[in-house]
Scaffold this active site. Structure first.
Site, PDB file in Angstrom:
ATOM      1  CB  THR A   1     124.753  62.495  58.731  1.00 53.18           C
ATOM      2  OG1 THR A   1     124.431  62.233  60.093  1.00 53.18           O
ATOM      3  CG2 THR A   1     125.257  61.232  58.057  1.00 53.18           C
TER       4      THR A   1
ATOM      5  CG  MET B   1     111.480  66.269  68.989  1.00 58.19           C
ATOM      6  SD  MET B   1     112.377  64.720  68.808  1.00 58.19           S
ATOM      7  CE  MET B   1     113.162  64.624  70.413  1.00 58.19           C
TER       8      MET B   1
ATOM      9  CD  GLU C   1     113.093  70.260  68.990  1.00 56.36           C
ATOM     10  OE1 GLU C   1     113.409  69.949  70.135  1.00 56.36           O
ATOM     11  OE2 GLU C   1     113.472  69.613  67.984  1.00 56.36           O
TER      12      GLU C   1
ATOM     13  CD  GLN D   1     107.434  64.547  68.613  1.00 57.26           C
ATOM     14  OE1 GLN D   1     107.006  65.360  67.812  1.00 57.26           O
ATOM     15  NE2 GLN D   1     108.151  64.920  69.660  1.00 57.26           N
TER      16      GLN D   1
ATOM     17  NE  ARG E   1     121.698  64.283  68.215  1.00 51.86           N
ATOM     18  CZ  ARG E   1     120.952  64.431  67.118  1.00 51.86           C
ATOM     19  NH1 ARG E   1     121.513  64.690  65.962  1.00 51.86           N
ATOM     20  NH2 ARG E   1     119.638  64.301  67.188  1.00 51.86           N
TER      21      ARG E   1
ATOM     22  CG  ASP F   1     114.342  67.298  62.661  1.00 56.40           C
ATOM     23  OD1 ASP F   1     113.485  66.874  63.461  1.00 56.40           O
ATOM     24  OD2 ASP F   1     115.523  67.492  62.971  1.00 56.40           O
TER      25      ASP F   1
ATOM     26  CG  ASN G   1     120.371  69.198  57.780  1.00 56.87           C
ATOM     27  OD1 ASN G   1     120.588  69.522  56.624  1.00 56.87           O
ATOM     28  ND2 ASN G   1     119.170  69.192  58.299  1.00 56.87           N
TER      29      ASN G   1
ATOM     30  NE  ARG H   1      97.366  70.828  84.278  1.00 59.93           N
ATOM     31  CZ  ARG H   1      96.985  71.797  85.105  1.00 59.93           C
ATOM     32  NH1 ARG H   1      97.358  73.044  84.872  1.00 59.93           N
ATOM     33  NH2 ARG H   1      96.236  71.524  86.161  1.00 59.93           N
TER      34      ARG H   1
HETATM   35  O1  F6P Z   1     117.035  65.684  64.388  1.00 58.84           O
HETATM   36  C1  F6P Z   1     116.094  64.867  65.009  1.00 58.84           C
HETATM   37  C2  F6P Z   1     115.793  65.362  66.391  1.00 58.84           C
HETATM   38  O2  F6P Z   1     114.850  64.495  66.977  1.00 58.84           O
HETATM   39  C3  F6P Z   1     115.303  66.810  66.464  1.00 58.84           C
HETATM   40  O3  F6P Z   1     113.957  66.938  66.118  1.00 58.84           O
HETATM   41  C4  F6P Z   1     115.621  67.132  67.906  1.00 58.84           C
HETATM   42  O4  F6P Z   1     115.816  68.525  68.065  1.00 58.84           O
HETATM   43  C5  F6P Z   1     116.905  66.395  68.144  1.00 58.84           C
HETATM   44  O5  F6P Z   1     116.943  65.346  67.188  1.00 58.84           O
HETATM   45  C6  F6P Z   1     117.035  65.791  69.511  1.00 58.84           C
HETATM   46  O6  F6P Z   1     118.322  65.273  69.614  1.00 58.84           O
HETATM   47  P1  F6P Z   1     118.806  64.245  70.713  1.00 58.84           P
HETATM   48  O7  F6P Z   1     118.212  62.911  70.392  1.00 58.84           O
HETATM   49  O8  F6P Z   1     120.285  64.243  70.578  1.00 58.84           O
HETATM   50  O9  F6P Z   1     118.313  64.738  72.025  1.00 58.84           O
END
Ligand code: F6P
Length: 358
Positions: free
Chosen positions: A114, A178, A231, A283, A74, A136, A112, A275
């Site tokens: 990127t 996610m 999330e 995922q 990232r 996503d 996005n 729970r």
């Molecule tokens: O953008 C993909 C994603 O998996 C999102 O769904 C999630 O919020 C984020 O990346 C998690 O990022 P990282 O792998 O940096 O923890």
């Protein structure tokens, strides 16, 4: 000679390798005089000129392999214009690498953030073609991104498994899904997995509405309830806060994620056992599903067509089942949200799924 640079950036997902294979196979089916420069770990490889020269053979046998053979990282867009710790101008460094290697174009696979950087590089005169990657499915300008359907499969499988244990124990279960700021994965997996309640950021929830549904189900003899929670799900009160206020509130939060906060509130309000299951990065892991293999191969092949025609400055996407090219400036900086008034949400409501809002 055709010199192509390639990189994968941002969070990984299924079918990154399949997409690159689609590009490379299609290019080599038309030309032999091609050099592929694979930059390591996303934009970092381009900034610091860290690459491997790859052959068509490197892209064989990777259709079903998860992750990315190039590695990824990232590199936030807002830091792209900030010099690194040694004072290096990152944009100038990327341009330098591109020109030093006499590249004809860069193929960039990402989501996005990127795409914002890809568009910045286009504005700086580089030839860019991008491919839509993210579980996503929130990229603007395309109906679909690769990784999404695979992630939906995994999240659905999690809900399926929770169903049996939830019914045995008569418990309330929250499955946290996610999706960053959007609810596409939670919405699809929630419907596919038969969740009773789906919470997504686009439809703020009311905790009392959720508690009432759980109680009502129990009175009707359905002692368990399954919530598919994105999330990024948000309550009605929090949705009213200004962005800055909400960020400050999140920073002070005592719960690790929205699911824990919900569980805490629902246990108090309903006196039922709650729970939480968080499939998390599973995922994004493992082999791409068949849909993603087909989709990524198609957009890869379309990207190759653009490169061979010298058409640059586009993301390859999909609209109504057809591969399309979308100008990067139209894609960069925009998100594709779930439409709360769209037919998918309406149909989900019709079969009795609640979004916790009314
Ligand atoms: O953008 C993909 C994603 O998996 C999102 O769904 C999630 O919020 C984020 O990346 C998690 O990022 P990282 O792998 O940096 O923890």
């Amino acid at each position: 000679m055709l010199r192509i640079g390639m990189l994968t950036s941002g969070g990984d997902c299924q079918a990154l390798n399949a997409a690159m294979r689609g590009v490379v196979k299609s290019i080599f089916s038309k030309r032999d005089d091609v050099e592929i420069y694979g930059f390591k770990d996303g934009y970092k490889g381009l900034i610091y000129s860290n690459f491997d020269m790859l052959t068509s053979r490197d892209f064989s046998g990777i259709l079903t392999r998860g992750g990315t053979i190039l590695g990824t990282s990232r590199q936030p867009f807002k830091l792209m214009t900030v010099p690194d710790k040694d004072g290096l101008d990152k944009v100038a460094a990327m341009k330098h690498t591109y020109h030093k290697l006499s590249l004809d174009c860069l193929v960039i696979l990402g989501g996005n953030g990127t795409h914002k950087t890809a568009n910045l590089l286009r504005e700086n005169g580089l030839n860019i073609v991008t491919l839509p990657k993210t579980i996503d499915n929130d990229l603007y300008g395309t109906d679909m991104t690769f990784g999404f359907q695979s992630a939906v499969d995994i999240a659905t499988d999690t809900i399926d498994r929770i169903h049996t244990t939830a019914t045995s124990h008569s418990r309330v279960f929250i499955v946290e899904i996610m999706g960053h700021k959007v609810g596409h994965v939670a919405l699809h997996a929630g419907i596919a997995g038969g969740a009773d309640i789906i919470l997504i950021p686009e439809i703020p929830y009311d905790i009392d509405v959720i508690a009432d549904i759980i109680e009502k189900r129990a009175k009707e003899g359905k002692a368990f309830t399954i919530l598919a929670v994105a999330e990024g799900a948000i309550s009605k009160e929090d949705a009213k806060l200004k962005k800055k206020e909400y960020k400050e509130k999140l920073a002070k939060k005592e719960h690790p994620s929205i699911s824990y906060e919900l569980a805490h509130q629902l246990e108090k309000k309903t006196s039922r056992e709650v729970r939480i299951t968080v499939p998390g990065h599973t995922q994004r892991g493992g082999t791409p599903c068949p849909y993603d293999r087909v989709f990524s191969t198609r957009v890869g092949a379309k990207a190759a067509e653009l490169i061979l025609k010298g058409q640059y400055g586009y993301m390859v996407g999909m609209k109504n089942g057809e591969t399309i090219k979308v100008p990067l400036e139209e894609v960069a900086g925009k998100l594709k949200y779930v439409d709360p008034e769209g037919s998918l949400v309406k149909e989900a409501r019709r079969v009795g799924i609640s979004f916790g809002d009314k």
